[in-house]
Design a protein around this motif. Sequence first.
Motif, PDB file in Angstrom:
ATOM      1  N   LYS A   1      37.538  50.900   4.828  1.00 25.58           N
ATOM      2  CA  LYS A   1      36.977  50.508   6.123  1.00 25.58           C
ATOM      3  C   LYS A   1      37.863  49.494   6.817  1.00 25.58           C
ATOM      4  O   LYS A   1      37.954  49.467   8.041  1.00 25.58           O
TER       5      LYS A   1
ATOM      6  N   SER B   1      35.159  36.738   9.613  1.00 23.16           N
ATOM      7  CA  SER B   1      34.152  36.124   8.751  1.00 23.16           C
ATOM      8  C   SER B   1      34.684  34.866   8.091  1.00 23.16           C
ATOM      9  O   SER B   1      35.900  34.687   7.964  1.00 23.16           O
TER      10      SER B   1
ATOM     11  N   ARG C   1      35.890  33.222  -0.846  1.00 20.98           N
ATOM     12  CA  ARG C   1      36.853  33.932  -1.702  1.00 20.98           C
ATOM     13  C   ARG C   1      38.259  33.407  -1.419  1.00 20.98           C
ATOM     14  O   ARG C   1      38.611  33.196  -0.258  1.00 20.98           O
TER      15      ARG C   1
ATOM     16  N   ARG D   1      43.874  36.634  -0.571  1.00 19.28           N
ATOM     17  CA  ARG D   1      44.757  37.529  -1.326  1.00 19.28           C
ATOM     18  C   ARG D   1      46.155  37.396  -0.729  1.00 19.28           C
ATOM     19  O   ARG D   1      46.314  36.887   0.390  1.00 19.28           O
TER      20      ARG D   1
ATOM     21  N   TYR E   1      40.314  36.056   7.504  1.00 15.87           N
ATOM     22  CA  TYR E   1      39.081  35.298   7.250  1.00 15.87           C
ATOM     23  C   TYR E   1      39.298  33.853   7.644  1.00 15.87           C
ATOM     24  O   TYR E   1      40.451  33.404   7.800  1.00 15.87           O
TER      25      TYR E   1
ATOM     26  N   GLU F   1      24.658  36.235  10.041  1.00 19.79           N
ATOM     27  CA  GLU F   1      24.191  36.694   8.735  1.00 19.79           C
ATOM     28  C   GLU F   1      25.161  36.151   7.707  1.00 19.79           C
ATOM     29  O   GLU F   1      26.290  35.805   8.032  1.00 19.79           O
TER      30      GLU F   1
ATOM     31  N   ALA G   1      26.017  36.579   3.145  1.00 11.96           N
ATOM     32  CA  ALA G   1      25.632  37.204   1.881  1.00 11.96           C
ATOM     33  C   ALA G   1      26.536  36.685   0.785  1.00 11.96           C
ATOM     34  O   ALA G   1      27.626  36.175   1.044  1.00 11.96           O
TER      35      ALA G   1
ATOM     36  N   TYR H   1      30.077  35.080   1.962  1.00 14.55           N
ATOM     37  CA  TYR H   1      30.711  35.666   3.145  1.00 14.55           C
ATOM     38  C   TYR H   1      29.724  35.505   4.290  1.00 14.55           C
ATOM     39  O   TYR H   1      28.523  35.729   4.092  1.00 14.55           O
ATOM     40  N   GLY H   2      30.203  35.144   5.473  1.00 13.89           N
ATOM     41  CA  GLY H   2      29.281  35.017   6.597  1.00 13.89           C
ATOM     42  C   GLY H   2      29.960  35.285   7.926  1.00 13.89           C
ATOM     43  O   GLY H   2      31.166  35.079   8.078  1.00 13.89           O
ATOM     44  N   THR H   3      29.143  35.755   8.886  1.00 12.45           N
ATOM     45  CA  THR H   3      29.646  36.045  10.232  1.00 12.45           C
ATOM     46  C   THR H   3      29.309  34.881  11.153  1.00 12.45           C
ATOM     47  O   THR H   3      28.126  34.645  11.418  1.00 12.45           O
TER      48      THR H   3
ATOM     49  N   GLU I   1      32.694  43.857  10.316  1.00 14.63           N
ATOM     50  CA  GLU I   1      32.934  44.642   9.089  1.00 14.63           C
ATOM     51  C   GLU I   1      32.317  43.836   7.956  1.00 14.63           C
ATOM     52  O   GLU I   1      32.902  42.852   7.487  1.00 14.63           O
ATOM     53  N   ILE I   2      31.124  44.219   7.544  1.00 15.65           N
ATOM     54  CA  ILE I   2      30.361  43.405   6.590  1.00 15.65           C
ATOM     55  C   ILE I   2      29.692  44.290   5.550  1.00 15.65           C
ATOM     56  O   ILE I   2      29.602  45.510   5.727  1.00 15.65           O
ATOM     57  N   ASP I   3      29.208  43.677   4.486  1.00 17.10           N
ATOM     58  CA  ASP I   3      28.607  44.492   3.424  1.00 17.10           C
ATOM     59  C   ASP I   3      27.184  44.914   3.809  1.00 17.10           C
ATOM     60  O   ASP I   3      26.658  44.500   4.851  1.00 17.10           O
TER      61      ASP I   3
ATOM     62  N   GLY J   1      24.430  42.243   4.444  1.00 11.00           N
ATOM     63  CA  GLY J   1      24.611  41.591   5.745  1.00 11.00           C
ATOM     64  C   GLY J   1      24.193  42.516   6.877  1.00 11.00           C
ATOM     65  O   GLY J   1      23.532  42.092   7.828  1.00 11.00           O
TER      66      GLY J   1
END
Length: 208
Positions: free
Chosen positions: A18, A37, A41, A44, A53, A72, A74, A81-83, A101-103, A106
Amino acid sequence: MTVPGLLIVISGPSGTGKGTICKSLFQRRPDIFFSISATTRPPRAGEIEGVNYYFKDKKSFEEMLDRNEFLEWAMVYDNYYGTPKTPVIEAMASGKDVVLEIDVQGALKVREKAPEGIYLFVVPPSLRQLRARIERRGTDSMEVINKRMGKALVELANLYAYNYVIVNDIVEEAVDRVESILKAEKCTVQRYRFVVDGEPDEPLVVPK
Ligand code: 5GP
């Protein structure tokens, strides 16, 4: 009067591509606002603060939570992770279409607040291909890969909470389908008002 933009939420199991779809969509449609977001984490390799991020430590994230700064949030794989809410609201108010682009957790929360949004679920062509993609990424240990596969199965069970499914077989074709959906969504009658008493030369329908 500015017509508010569309709210587009894209989810799908980790490794479905995605992110790649969003990147390609951004190249085609740089006018879209892609929400960035905040996460606890660690970055990477190659990820950039404020681009991929906003990287936060746990304390700063929890302070943002206390200040109610998220649309939101989560916990995903033991990280927050948050928006951030304000940029999304401002972009939509200025007429921009916004992509989150969220899980799935969320997305379900956003759906409660914004049922008029467009909810897209990206799925891999098969579970075998999903595992191969996660392994190819080479960033995760076997334990994390197995965790991600387990979560993928749970997430797939939420497919019907979404409006559209995008099978990510060939990326550019998947993006074609996303673009077509956005074009069609701009034409739904719910977004227009019928002008019954206008002058003969005036538009018959105007955006709400
Ligand atoms: P990754 O660590 O691979 O970048 O992301 C892990 C998962 O977290 C992905 O499913 C991604 O869509 C999701 N995610 C990223 N940002 C957010 C967010 O702001 N809120 C929620 N709920 N999930 C997010």
